[in-house]
Design a protein around this motif. Structure first.
Motif, PDB file in Angstrom:
ATOM      1  N   ALA A  54      43.754  55.254  44.581  1.00  0.00           N
ATOM      2  CA  ALA A  54      44.935  54.870  43.899  1.00  0.00           C
ATOM      3  C   ALA A  54      44.353  54.640  42.368  1.00  0.00           C
ATOM      4  CB  ALA A  54      45.745  53.854  43.954  1.00  0.00           C
TER       5      ALA A  54
ATOM      6  N   PRO B  70      51.318  45.511  46.264  1.00  0.00           N
ATOM      7  CA  PRO B  70      51.188  46.846  45.966  1.00  0.00           C
ATOM      8  C   PRO B  70      51.461  47.130  44.313  1.00  0.00           C
ATOM      9  CG  PRO B  70      53.460  46.326  46.980  1.00  0.00           C
ATOM     10  CD  PRO B  70      52.428  45.218  46.984  1.00  0.00           C
ATOM     11  N   THR B  74      49.908  50.554  42.736  1.00  0.00           N
ATOM     12  CA  THR B  74      50.915  51.734  42.401  1.00  0.00           C
ATOM     13  C   THR B  74      50.832  52.176  40.997  1.00  0.00           C
ATOM     14  OG1 THR B  74      52.621  50.258  42.634  1.00  0.00           O
ATOM     15  CG2 THR B  74      52.197  51.660  44.309  1.00  0.00           C
TER      16      THR B  74
END
Lengths: 299, 414
Positions: A54, B70, B74
């Motif tokens: 990511a 997250p 993200t």
């Protein structure tokens, strides 16, 4: 010939209009399904073929994540825990929600009140319910230990014991879900014509015979629905586990989705986590298809 | 025509650059806007914004679970990561090795380097380049309740043997002997590392080229925590986590000891004024030196920010220039130490208070920085510890199993 042709043409054009209207109604749903369901599933598969943290660009690695999955002991352990959870949770859920549905289907006073009471946990958020149960299970100040203490049973560490943690979570899941599935069964029960039971009574059938020979067979479509949905839910269990144990103690409650979350957001292995998610999707799909096939065969 | 095109292109680039610079810098941190510490940070941001109209900063406070879960991941995945953010030692290397962390060499001036404790600089440096700004240190210690210990005629335990003997006495008197973190994860490992180090062991060598976990010391440290849980000396669960000391039985006067960090002082004093407590070294094996760990977040600048220089200047202004702001952070907004010696000296009066004095004079000098192991290594150590504590796996067996996994993982590095 000549009189029939325009009529067929008229029918065809009406047919066409109906079809267009039908597709028009379907379009938003299909679009939503493509964008929010099919698209992400496809993208998850695409990610699963990459190494991706990511934080960096994706790197194509083919099926390496799936090969790794095959030899990852923690993944198989998590599947085993998920399977154990499912094997205990699904039959209990079916039995309890059907039992409650039969009870609240009686023509007795205050039944709507009982139906509402059993349904209340469904409208609570999973996190709120789990937090509440975390305190009920607390080994030091929890209500449950207080109650069993009244019976002379020593306090237990419900969420801190390898043996008790998973059963405790199953109890919470049952408490949360039973009201919803009770309602589904109730709808199924109320669809069964009363005449069948009256005829059975005239023939001298007992209540249990009527239940086994009339209620259960006629509830088969409802039962299939409950079975498939509860099984999918059980394979995807996350919130209550995360709130109550975070997968502990000693990984005793680390179900597959918890492990996927840990890989994705704690270890930043998004490619590998996607491979696990995709594998879980395939497992759920296969199990659901088997259920449909079994029920169809028996029907 | 060509000239007109070039001019238009230059104008476009200029407009894009100026619009990027005009965007407020995004500063992300965990918690809520209502928390005292974040109110202080917001007041600094307001002060900065008032005097820096060209480099405005906007704070976003994110709930703890989302921040450490997250949200950051993200955001960076979507290319919308913050310009300035806080990072824990556990994720430090992820951001450095993936090129997210900006080089802060120009912020680490010779004056700042001279002021910072060498260990604090080392903890944020990779290959000689500093990638994050340290601004706080929170050592872990043994908090004890002298009244409960006196009830069983016990002194504060100094060794592991004394700890177990005292625990037995306390348990017999129906007092919870000690609170340690039972939940798996970064925090549990963080509070257990001192026990590992005191036994002369470690997870791996400093360069992470070799696993060193399969050792008698690691086995002994695992066995100590195994005994604490298996004998019922420590609670097996902590609904709100033991780092939130106000929720533990130590705060309510039911437990005699707790392994927790310096941050626990302020809430104990404000929320439990009746509680009498002391602070001392974590018990060590007989004949061994006291060792503890200190944690603390550091501030990183996003190397992909449209305004890296502005983000660096803001970071420098917050932590590296004056003494006032860092001092306010460690003495008013929180109870911590600063890695800057000038700040600690300026807070001499504050650190002269009971408990804080113990931390400054006794505990901090024995503290090591929290290791910045990759999360995979944290997981392997965590599983060894959890297996010992909750499955009663002997320490030597758990350490040997973890060693194999650590060795395999370390081979995959580079």
């Amino acid at each position: 010939m000549s009189t029939n042709a325009p009529r067929r043409q008229r029918l065809s054009s009406r047919n066409l209009r109906e079809r267009i209207t039908g597709y028009g109604f379907l379009f938003p749903d299909v679009l939503g399904l493509l964008v929010f369901v099919v698209g992400p599933i496809g993208f998850a598969f695409y990610i699963s073929l990459h190494s991706w943290t990511a934080l960096s660009p994706m790197r194509w690695i083919g099926f390496a994540n799936y090969t790794r999955l095959w030899s990852d002991v923690r993944f198989w352990d998590s599947l085993q825990i998920t399977a154990l959870y499912t094997i205990i949770y699904v039959p209990l859920l079916l039995a309890i929600s059907l039992g409650l549905a039969v009870l609240v289907n009686q023509r007795l006073p205050f039944m709507p009140v009982f139906r509402a009471i059993f349904f209340v946990p469904v409208v609570l958020s999973l996190v709120v319910s789990s937090l509440m149960w975390r305190y009920i299970f607390d080994e030091r100040i929890g209500l449950l230990n207080y109650l069993i203490g009244l019976l002379g049973i020593p306090p237990q560490s419900w969420l801190g014991s390898v043996e008790l943690a998973l059963p405790s979570i199953i109890v919470v899941s049952l408490w949360i879900q039973m009201g919803y599935f009770m309602t589904i069964f109730l709808a199924g029960l109320q669809d069964i014509p009363r005449e069948y039971y009256e005829a059975a009574m005239i023939d001298g059938a007992s209540s249990s015979t009527a239940f086994l020979r009339i209620t259960l067979p006629l509830l088969k479509p409802t039962t299939l629905f409950v079975l498939v949905i509860s099984l999918i839910n059980s394979f995807q269990v996350f919130d209550q586990v995360w709130v109550m144990t975070r997968g502990g103690p000693a990984s005793a409650t680390r179900v597959t989705v918890i492990y996927i979350y840990q890989q994705a957001f704690q270890h930043l292995n998004l490619g590998y986590a996607s491979a696990m998610a995709f594998a879980l999707f395939v497992i759920i799909l296969v199990v659901s298809l088997i259920q449909f096939r079994l029920f169809r065969t028996r029907a | 025509m060509k000239r007109a095109f070039t001019a238009a292109l230059a104008f476009g680039v200029l407009a894009w650059a100026s619009s990027a610079l005009a965007q407020p810098l995004q500063f992300w941190k965990f918690g809520t806007a209502e928390e005292t510490a974040n109110i202080v940070l917001q007041s600094w941001i307001d002060e900065w914004n008032a005097s820096n109209p060209d480099t405005q900063v906007e704070a976003r406070f994110i709930p703890w679970a989302d921040y450490t879960g997250p949200t950051l991941t993200t955001a960076f995945a979507a290319g919308t990561g913050p310009d300035i953010f806080w990072v824990s030692p556990g994720l430090f290397m992820q951001y450095v090795s993936n090129g997210i962390a900006a080089d802060l060499s120009d912020v680490f001036t010779p004056e700042l380097r001279a002021d910072l404790l060498p260990a604090a600089v080392e903890a944020v440096t990779v290959d000689g380049v500093p990638y994050s700004m340290p601004f706080e240190q929170e050592p872990v210690a043994l908090f004890y309740n002298p009244e409960l210990l006196a009830q069983v005629g016990a002194d504060v335990p100094k060794t592991w043997e004394e700890l177990l003997e005292t625990a037995e006495l306390l348990q017999a008197a129906d007092i919870i002997p000690i609170v340690i973190e039972p939940a798996p994860g970064f925090y549990q490992n963080f509070t257990w590392y001192p026990f590992l180090w005191q036994a002369g062991a470690d997870v791996a060598d400093p360069d992470l080229t070799e696993a060193t976990f399969d050792s008698p010391g690691a086995a002994a440290a695992l066995d100590l925590w195994r005994t604490l849980i298996q004998e019922g000396y420590a609670p097996r669960t902590a609904p709100e986590g033991t780092n939130n000391v106000t929720s533990t039985p130590f705060a309510s006067g039911q437990a005699a000891m707790q392994v927790v960090g310096m941050w626990a002082i302020a809430p104990l004093q404000s929320d439990f004024p009746e509680l009498e407590f002391g602070v001392t070294h974590l018990p060590a094996p007989a004949g061994r030196d006291f060792v503890t760990v200190y944690g603390g977040w550091t501030q990183m600048v996003n190397a992909r920010s449209a305004n890296v220089e502005g983000a660096k200047r803001f970071t420098e202004w917050m932590w590296a220039q004056d003494v006032e702001r860092p001092l306010e952070w460690v003495t008013e907004a929180n109870t911590k130490f600063s890695p800057r010696t000038s700040v600690t000296a300026a807070g001499a009066e504050f650190y002269g208070q009971p408990h804080l004095r113990d931390f400054r004079d006794d505990i901090l000098p024995t503290a090591r920085a929290e290791p910045r192991y990759p999360s995979e290594m944290v997981l392997i150590v965590s599983e060894a510890l959890q297996a010992s504590m909750f499955r009663n796996t002997p320490g030597a067996q758990a350490a040997a199993a973890a060693q194999r996994e650590l060795a395999n993982y370390i081979r995959t590095l580079d």
